[in-house]
Design a protein around this motif. Sequence first.
Motif, PDB file in Angstrom:
ATOM      1  N   LYS A  46     -22.535-115.220 144.087  1.00  0.00           N
ATOM      2  CA  LYS A  46     -21.068-115.178 144.102  1.00  0.00           C
ATOM      3  C   LYS A  46     -20.554-116.433 144.825  1.00  0.00           C
ATOM      4  CE  LYS A  46     -20.581-111.479 141.733  1.00  0.00           C
ATOM      5  NZ  LYS A  46     -20.041-111.600 140.382  1.00  0.00           N
ATOM      6  N   ARG A  87      -6.860-113.624 132.429  1.00  0.00           N
ATOM      7  CA  ARG A  87      -6.926-113.310 130.989  1.00  0.00           C
ATOM      8  C   ARG A  87      -5.542-113.273 130.355  1.00  0.00           C
ATOM      9  NH1 ARG A  87     -11.398-111.511 133.548  1.00  0.00           N
ATOM     10  NH2 ARG A  87     -13.298-111.029 132.374  1.00  0.00           N
ATOM     11  N   ARG A 125     -26.175-119.225 132.538  1.00  0.00           N
ATOM     12  CA  ARG A 125     -25.979-117.898 131.940  1.00  0.00           C
ATOM     13  C   ARG A 125     -24.961-117.911 130.792  1.00  0.00           C
ATOM     14  NH1 ARG A 125     -24.062-114.046 136.539  1.00  0.00           N
ATOM     15  NH2 ARG A 125     -25.997-114.739 137.478  1.00  0.00           N
ATOM     16  N   THR A 183     -14.614-117.274 137.088  1.00  0.00           N
ATOM     17  CA  THR A 183     -14.034-116.661 135.887  1.00  0.00           C
ATOM     18  C   THR A 183     -13.397-117.733 135.012  1.00  0.00           C
ATOM     19  OG1 THR A 183     -13.571-114.671 137.171  1.00  0.00           O
ATOM     20  CG2 THR A 183     -12.422-114.881 135.078  1.00  0.00           C
ATOM     21  N   ARG A 213     -13.803-112.976 149.936  1.00  0.00           N
ATOM     22  CA  ARG A 213     -14.054-111.550 150.191  1.00  0.00           C
ATOM     23  C   ARG A 213     -14.845-111.341 151.486  1.00  0.00           C
ATOM     24  NH1 ARG A 213     -11.682-109.703 145.657  1.00  0.00           N
ATOM     25  NH2 ARG A 213     -12.297-110.672 143.697  1.00  0.00           N
ATOM     26  N   LYS A 244      -6.731-110.080 139.756  1.00  0.00           N
ATOM     27  CA  LYS A 244      -7.171-111.463 139.507  1.00  0.00           C
ATOM     28  C   LYS A 244      -7.766-111.595 138.106  1.00  0.00           C
ATOM     29  CE  LYS A 244     -10.413-113.416 142.290  1.00  0.00           C
ATOM     30  NZ  LYS A 244     -11.520-114.091 141.578  1.00  0.00           N
ATOM     31  N   SER A 245      -8.683-110.694 137.743  1.00  0.00           N
ATOM     32  CA  SER A 245      -9.341-110.810 136.434  1.00  0.00           C
ATOM     33  C   SER A 245      -8.316-110.737 135.300  1.00  0.00           C
ATOM     34  CB  SER A 245     -10.334-109.659 136.237  1.00  0.00           C
ATOM     35  OG  SER A 245     -11.390-109.789 137.136  1.00  0.00           O
ATOM     36  N   ARG A 295     -16.750-105.030 133.618  1.00  0.00           N
ATOM     37  CA  ARG A 295     -15.308-104.827 133.408  1.00  0.00           C
ATOM     38  C   ARG A 295     -14.897-105.203 131.986  1.00  0.00           C
ATOM     39  NH1 ARG A 295     -13.363-108.141 138.415  1.00  0.00           N
ATOM     40  NH2 ARG A 295     -15.297-107.225 139.144  1.00  0.00           N
ATOM     41  N   ILE A 337     -19.006-104.511 142.080  1.00  0.00           N
ATOM     42  CA  ILE A 337     -19.715-105.687 142.597  1.00  0.00           C
ATOM     43  C   ILE A 337     -18.873-106.487 143.601  1.00  0.00           C
ATOM     44  CG2 ILE A 337     -19.126-107.161 140.593  1.00  0.00           C
ATOM     45  CD1 ILE A 337     -22.526-107.170 142.356  1.00  0.00           C
ATOM     46  N   ASP A 338     -17.560-106.611 143.335  1.00  0.00           N
ATOM     47  CA  ASP A 338     -16.724-107.411 144.246  1.00  0.00           C
ATOM     48  C   ASP A 338     -16.369-106.660 145.525  1.00  0.00           C
ATOM     49  OD1 ASP A 338     -16.816-109.489 142.464  1.00  0.00           O
ATOM     50  OD2 ASP A 338     -14.842-109.094 141.592  1.00  0.00           O
ATOM     51  N   ALA A 372     -25.534-107.572 133.629  1.00  0.00           N
ATOM     52  CA  ALA A 372     -24.174-107.170 133.258  1.00  0.00           C
ATOM     53  C   ALA A 372     -23.205-108.187 133.840  1.00  0.00           C
ATOM     54  CB  ALA A 372     -23.873-105.787 133.809  1.00  0.00           C
ATOM     55  N   SER A 373     -22.430-108.826 132.990  1.00  0.00           N
ATOM     56  CA  SER A 373     -21.459-109.803 133.487  1.00  0.00           C
ATOM     57  C   SER A 373     -20.269-109.893 132.547  1.00  0.00           C
ATOM     58  CB  SER A 373     -22.109-111.187 133.620  1.00  0.00           C
ATOM     59  OG  SER A 373     -21.087-112.168 133.716  1.00  0.00           O
ATOM     60  N   ALA A 374     -19.087-109.582 133.094  1.00  0.00           N
ATOM     61  CA  ALA A 374     -17.866-109.654 132.282  1.00  0.00           C
ATOM     62  C   ALA A 374     -17.511-111.100 131.986  1.00  0.00           C
ATOM     63  CB  ALA A 374     -16.728-108.983 133.017  1.00  0.00           C
ATOM     64  N   GLN A 375     -17.906-112.000 132.868  1.00  0.00           N
ATOM     65  CA  GLN A 375     -17.582-113.409 132.626  1.00  0.00           C
ATOM     66  C   GLN A 375     -18.381-113.927 131.436  1.00  0.00           C
ATOM     67  OE1 GLN A 375     -18.183-115.398 136.367  1.00  0.00           O
ATOM     68  NE2 GLN A 375     -16.371-114.472 137.285  1.00  0.00           N
ATOM     69  N   GLU A 402     -26.908-109.909 142.095  1.00  0.00           N
ATOM     70  CA  GLU A 402     -25.793-110.784 141.721  1.00  0.00           C
ATOM     71  C   GLU A 402     -24.995-111.276 142.930  1.00  0.00           C
ATOM     72  OE1 GLU A 402     -24.231-111.968 138.467  1.00  0.00           O
ATOM     73  OE2 GLU A 402     -26.404-111.983 138.501  1.00  0.00           O
ATOM     74  N   ARG A 442     -16.124-120.100 133.414  1.00  0.00           N
ATOM     75  CA  ARG A 442     -16.985-119.491 132.394  1.00  0.00           C
ATOM     76  C   ARG A 442     -16.173-119.119 131.150  1.00  0.00           C
ATOM     77  NH1 ARG A 442     -20.064-116.708 137.169  1.00  0.00           N
ATOM     78  NH2 ARG A 442     -21.751-118.192 137.483  1.00  0.00           N
TER      79      ARG A 442
HETATM   80  C1  S3P Z   1     -15.068-111.203 136.896  1.00  0.00           C
HETATM   81  C2  S3P Z   1     -16.323-110.707 136.711  1.00  0.00           C
HETATM   82  C3  S3P Z   1     -17.297-110.500 137.792  1.00  0.00           C
HETATM   83  C4  S3P Z   1     -16.600-110.515 139.162  1.00  0.00           C
HETATM   84  C5  S3P Z   1     -15.626-111.645 139.289  1.00  0.00           C
HETATM   85  C6  S3P Z   1     -14.549-111.543 138.236  1.00  0.00           C
HETATM   86  C7  S3P Z   1     -14.178-111.394 135.729  1.00  0.00           C
HETATM   87  O1  S3P Z   1     -18.252-111.528 137.761  1.00  0.00           O
HETATM   88  O2  S3P Z   1     -17.565-110.585 140.187  1.00  0.00           O
HETATM   89  O3  S3P Z   1     -15.011-111.634 140.570  1.00  0.00           O
HETATM   90  O4  S3P Z   1     -12.967-111.559 135.905  1.00  0.00           O
HETATM   91  O5  S3P Z   1     -14.701-111.362 134.608  1.00  0.00           O
HETATM   92  P1  S3P Z   1     -19.555-111.463 136.798  1.00  0.00           P
HETATM   93  O6  S3P Z   1     -19.106-111.537 135.412  1.00  0.00           O
HETATM   94  O7  S3P Z   1     -20.357-112.666 137.191  1.00  0.00           O
HETATM   95  O8  S3P Z   1     -20.245-110.184 137.120  1.00  0.00           O
END
Ligand code: S3P
Length: 428
Positions: free
Chosen positions: A343, A26, A126, A95, A390, A21-22, A193, A315-316, A165-168, A339, A98
């Motif tokens: 969700k 992208r 955030r 995702t 989930r 999905k992520s 991530r 986390i997921d 920590a957040s990849a988003q 976190e 953001r």
């Molecule tokens: C994601 C980042 C994570 C994850 C989400 C997908 C992404 O969230 O929980 O399902 O694709 O960047 P956070 O960035 O809020 O940790």
Amino acid sequence: MNLQINKKQNIRREINIPGDKSISHRSIILSSLARGKAKIKGFLESEDCLKTIQAFQDMGVEIERIDRGEYIVNGVGIRGLKKPHNVIDCGNSGTLMRLLTGLLSAQTFYTVLSGDDSLRLRPMDRIIQPLSKMGAKIWARCNKYAPLSIKGSSLKGLEYKLPVASAQVKSAILLAGLQTDQQVKIIEPALSRDHTERLLAGLGVDIKKKGHVTYLPKEGNREFDAQNIEVPRDISSAAFFIVAGLITQNSEIILKDIGINPTRSGFIEVVNKMGGDLEIKNRREISGEPIADLVVRSSELKGTEISGDIIPKLIDEIPAISIMASQAEGETIIKDALELRVKETDRIEAMVSQLSSLNVDIEGLDDGMIIQGPNSIKGGIEVNSFGDHRVAMSLAIIGLLADAEITIKNSQIIRTSFPEFEQILSGL
Ligand code: S3P
């Protein structure tokens, strides 16, 4: 929609897991911003990711479906997006909302982003905070929630320490940063991530990573030509069937081409720590991401502690891990996972309440949960997904052990990330 689950064991087969999905989100975002045509293979055709395609089509990008999971994106370049004529609907996807906010903050037009009931309750401050420091103009309901109104502006550089920590958040800042000519530096408390960084580096963008620091150097290249992208299969979706294989009797499940990026594979570490029989074979790489084939077999599991820096890497998968823990001998403690409360639903509350009703010995903590096992699972009841894909899939997997049928309410939400889930499960 409701999903009925009955007891199952002897699961012996290969299961095709859909695309990550992520990375699917992208792949569309970055191919739209590239110059020229890219072919994307293995794209996840779930509701969340299809919203991303729609959003870029709304901004004038031609995206053509040529086959299942195969698309051609006619990239318009970073300055080529067009003003959309309506609100962009991000559906259930944090995702998408953001990352788009970061990208649109530096465009030349005005946009409004909204989403479903769950997404409109998720914290957007955030991203608003760091982006505002770059000069972004974003208005939000109560300064925190969608709908978001974004007036594209010229942005400046940033050095930002992420509180969580957040990849988003990191990716939102990077997408804004691509549109400045100054240094953008992000410091994370733990590694999240890194798919955005890997894709950008593969596309030729000057992006550097040193430990927990990611940055776009001042003079570096920030425009790029299109390249084909192959999306690995989603480890977060695979996790449900890995747990199914571990906790049901006499099972062996094969899952091929699964993404095992080290910033995503905390779940595999936990399975090993809990004594799960999970073999990793045929390691290789596609589009800058490590993948492998996984073979999982029924196992005697033992409890463990999961906390600290590993949390963002799984986390997921915590709802699925709670199912595994319910069948493990002894105590499993999950901590440092606050976190989970923000969700698609409050996943601590959801898992504790629903697993308790299925007879699991589970207690909620502010930032996690404690589970004592093993537990026999009481069926004949209805459980609720709380509109979280989930949570719904985790409950479906524990249902494979229940002494009578369980019904999962509001299971249609599973389509946001894994449309084939129900069909695979009923075919087991
Ligand atoms: C994601 C980042 C994570 C994850 C989400 C997908 C992404 O969230 O929980 O399902 O694709 O960047 P956070 O960035 O809020 O940790």
